[in-house]
Motif scaffolding. Structure first.
Motif, mmCIF file in Angstrom:
data_model
loop_
_atom_site.group_PDB
_atom_site.id
_atom_site.type_symbol
_atom_site.label_atom_id
_atom_site.label_comp_id
_atom_site.label_asym_id
_atom_site.label_seq_id
_atom_site.Cartn_x
_atom_site.Cartn_y
_atom_site.Cartn_z
ATOM 1 N N ASN A 200 -1.798 -8.558 1.757
ATOM 2 C CA ASN A 200 -2.479 -9.101 0.446
ATOM 3 C C ASN A 200 -1.821 -8.516 -0.763
ATOM 4 N N LEU A 201 -1.805 -7.108 -0.630
ATOM 5 C CA LEU A 201 -1.146 -6.561 -1.844
ATOM 6 C C LEU A 201 -0.093 -7.030 -2.216
ATOM 7 N N SER A 202 0.986 -7.282 -1.495
ATOM 8 C CA SER A 202 2.335 -8.094 -1.868
ATOM 9 C C SER A 202 2.080 -9.489 -2.384
ATOM 10 N N ASN A 203 1.411 -10.122 -1.884
ATOM 11 C CA ASN A 203 0.952 -11.749 -2.445
ATOM 12 C C ASN A 203 0.446 -11.140 -4.178
ATOM 13 N N GLU A 204 -0.570 -10.185 -4.030
ATOM 14 C CA GLU A 204 -1.096 -10.094 -5.393
ATOM 15 C C GLU A 204 -0.243 -9.522 -6.465
ATOM 16 N N ILE A 205 0.807 -8.813 -5.939
ATOM 17 C CA ILE A 205 1.977 -7.956 -6.668
ATOM 18 C C ILE A 205 2.681 -9.291 -7.277
ATOM 19 N N LEU B 203 0.788 4.260 -0.426
ATOM 20 C CA LEU B 203 0.556 3.032 -0.997
ATOM 21 C C LEU B 203 0.707 2.761 -2.449
ATOM 22 N N ILE B 204 0.178 3.815 -2.925
ATOM 23 C CA ILE B 204 0.475 3.895 -4.641
ATOM 24 C C ILE B 204 2.132 4.020 -4.782
ATOM 25 N N THR B 205 2.712 4.363 -4.249
ATOM 26 C CA THR B 205 4.113 4.997 -4.318
ATOM 27 C C THR B 205 4.845 3.340 -4.024
ATOM 28 N N TRP B 206 4.483 2.823 -2.900
ATOM 29 C CA TRP B 206 5.037 1.356 -2.580
ATOM 30 C C TRP B 206 4.489 0.333 -3.718
ATOM 31 N N ILE B 207 3.409 0.372 -4.300
ATOM 32 C CA ILE B 207 2.875 -0.642 -5.078
ATOM 33 C C ILE B 207 3.922 -0.482 -6.458
ATOM 34 N N LYS B 208 4.178 0.843 -6.845
ATOM 35 C CA LYS B 208 5.005 1.084 -8.098
ATOM 36 C C LYS B 208 6.361 0.428 -7.672
ATOM 37 N N ARG B 209 6.802 0.670 -6.538
ATOM 38 C CA ARG B 209 8.020 0.456 -6.255
ATOM 39 C C ARG B 209 8.403 -1.213 -6.172
ATOM 40 N N GLU B 210 7.219 -1.847 -5.697
ATOM 41 C CA GLU B 210 7.489 -3.365 -5.655
ATOM 42 C C GLU B 210 7.456 -3.920 -6.921
ATOM 43 N N PHE B 211 6.441 -3.317 -7.993
ATOM 44 C CA PHE B 211 6.358 -3.660 -9.209
ATOM 45 C C PHE B 211 7.648 -3.521 -9.973
ATOM 46 N N LYS B 212 8.264 -2.399 -9.715
ATOM 47 C CA LYS B 212 9.344 -2.208 -10.331
ATOM 48 C C LYS B 212 10.831 -3.209 -10.192
ATOM 49 N N CYS C 136 -6.221 -11.045 -9.757
ATOM 50 C CA CYS C 136 -6.428 -10.590 -8.442
ATOM 51 C C CYS C 136 -7.461 -11.141 -7.600
ATOM 52 N N THR C 137 -7.324 -11.551 -6.516
ATOM 53 C CA THR C 137 -8.346 -12.062 -5.535
ATOM 54 C C THR C 137 -9.116 -11.136 -5.015
ATOM 55 N N LYS C 138 -10.603 -10.937 -5.203
ATOM 56 C CA LYS C 138 -11.226 -9.675 -4.744
ATOM 57 C C LYS C 138 -11.169 -9.754 -2.942
ATOM 58 N N SER C 139 -10.893 -8.661 -2.410
ATOM 59 C CA SER C 139 -11.274 -8.498 -0.877
ATOM 60 C C SER C 139 -12.809 -8.616 -0.552
ATOM 61 N N LEU D 233 -5.923 -1.261 -5.401
ATOM 62 C CA LEU D 233 -6.277 -1.059 -4.018
ATOM 63 C C LEU D 233 -7.847 -1.290 -3.792
ATOM 64 N N ARG D 234 -8.545 -0.857 -4.801
ATOM 65 C CA ARG D 234 -9.918 -0.934 -4.771
ATOM 66 C C ARG D 234 -10.504 -2.582 -4.719
ATOM 67 N N ILE D 235 -9.694 -3.404 -5.264
ATOM 68 C CA ILE D 235 -10.089 -4.654 -5.645
ATOM 69 C C ILE D 235 -9.438 -5.553 -4.407
ATOM 70 N N VAL D 236 -8.154 -5.306 -4.156
ATOM 71 C CA VAL D 236 -7.586 -6.085 -3.233
ATOM 72 C C VAL D 236 -7.506 -5.594 -1.835
ATOM 73 N N GLY D 237 -7.868 -4.203 -1.685
ATOM 74 C CA GLY D 237 -7.879 -3.592 -0.427
ATOM 75 C C GLY D 237 -6.782 -3.004 0.093
ATOM 76 N N THR D 238 -6.220 -2.491 1.181
ATOM 77 C CA THR D 238 -4.995 -1.702 1.617
ATOM 78 C C THR D 238 -4.247 -2.648 2.349
ATOM 79 N N SER D 239 -4.696 -3.865 2.762
ATOM 80 C CA SER D 239 -3.734 -4.712 3.396
ATOM 81 C C SER D 239 -2.329 -4.793 2.549
ATOM 82 N N MET D 240 -1.166 -4.325 3.211
ATOM 83 C CA MET D 240 -0.177 -4.482 2.259
ATOM 84 C C MET D 240 0.428 -6.037 2.351
#
Length: 323
Positions: free
Chosen positions: A169-174, A136-145, A196-199, A160-167
């Protein structure tokens, strides 16, 4: 897919809706020219779809194209209750025309189901679960890139702690963060706090933390805010129960000599979640955690049988365990 080789049938299933959507879109792009070929695409959805409807759609020849795509969503054919239709589709699998590709997209499957076994034996069943924390961390970094932004590991874990692990939700927050920080090259902790919206999981974590530190006012404030956000009290109770159970499991294993990494593997929880639970577990005794679990169960039963108001009962629970 990269070689443009497609099997006659696929089953995409699992809890990660983002990945199911992603791979379905990739198949559509390859087979129907960026989803534009509506003449050769059928989308059938729900348990009301009969086996005969799926077969009729699959047997239609493609119009001025090599392939026809039939997408079947949440049909229930892979669980109990649709035995006849499941049997019909199972018999049809080997007769799917070369010009057709059927893609089943399901939230839930029973791996004992005959149709599941059939498709799985063909290596056409793909389970799509939430990736491991490191992935997930690798994916987050790649999406921001992709948006010309950088983010380090520490900040990714905080996200991940704030948003949760749902991809999803993470995609929307990115996307939100990339737009918010358009003049910056790097995303920092404050950006995440500001945007970011807290989960619900993050709110419950804060709630248990406030209880552990005996901060009654803070615990009640977090709870009141969740009620204001229209979170049902029973759902909040379910999440509180889940968190207490996880803290209890982590505390027990930690006291048995297991380290955070071993506990993470044992409980199949992200490493950062286990680390946080270890910190929280130091605020409670095992006896108190067991008592809290028992009280949660009693509140749940009493609420569902109409004996108490769940909103008030949870408030009393928070007060009791914040003293």
């Amino acid at each position: 897919m990269k070689k443009n080789i497609f099997l006659p049938v696929y089953l995409l299933y699992g809890e990660e809706s983002f990945l199911k959507k992603y791979y379905l879109e990739e198949i559509q792009k390859k087979l129907t020219f960026n989803n534009s070929d509506i003449m050769n695409t059928d989308i059938l959805e729900g348990k009301g779809i009969s086996a005969n409807q799926i077969i009729e759609s699959a047997e239609i020849l493609p119009f001025m194209a090599e392939k026809r795509l039939v997408i079947v969503k949440n049909s229930g054919l892979f669980t109990v209750g649709r035995k006849n239709d499941t049997e019909i589709i199972c018999n049809f699998i080997n007769k799917i025309p070369d010009t057709t590709c059927i893609v089943f997209v399901e939230d839930h499957v029973d791996k004992r189901n005959k149709l599941f076994k059939k498709i799985n034996s063909m290596n056409c069943a793909v389970t799509l679960e939430t990736p491991k924390e490191s992935d997930l961390i690798t994916w987050i970094k790649r999406e921001f890139k992709k948006n010309n932004k950088d983010i380090d590991n520490k900040t990714s874990i905080y996200m991940l702690r704030i948003v949760g692990t749902s991809m999803e939700n993470l995609s929307n927050e990115i996307k939100k963060l990339s737009s918010y920080a358009k003049d910056k090259n790097e995303i920092n902790l404050k950006d995440i706090e500001d945007v970011c919206t807290k989960s619900l999981e993050a709110h419950i974590f804060d709630l248990l933390k406030a209880m552990g530190y005996k901060k009654i006012d803070k615990a009640l404030e977090i709870y009141s805010n969740l009620i204001f956000l229209k979170e049902p009290p029973i759902r909040i109770l379910t999440m509180i129960t889940r968190q207490i159970r996880l803290i209890l499991q982590v505390k027990y294993l930690y006291e048995q000599g297991f380290n955070a990494k071993q506990i993470s593997t044992n409980l199949k929880q992200p490493f950062f979640v286990v680390n946080d639970c270890i910190k929280q577990s130091k605020l409670f005794t095992i006896k108190k955690l067991k008592m809290a679990m028992k009280d949660c169960l009693e509140i749940d039963i009493a609420s569902k049988t109409g004996k108490i108001d769940p909103q008030i009962a949870i408030e009393m629970f928070l007060i009791k365990y914040s003293k």
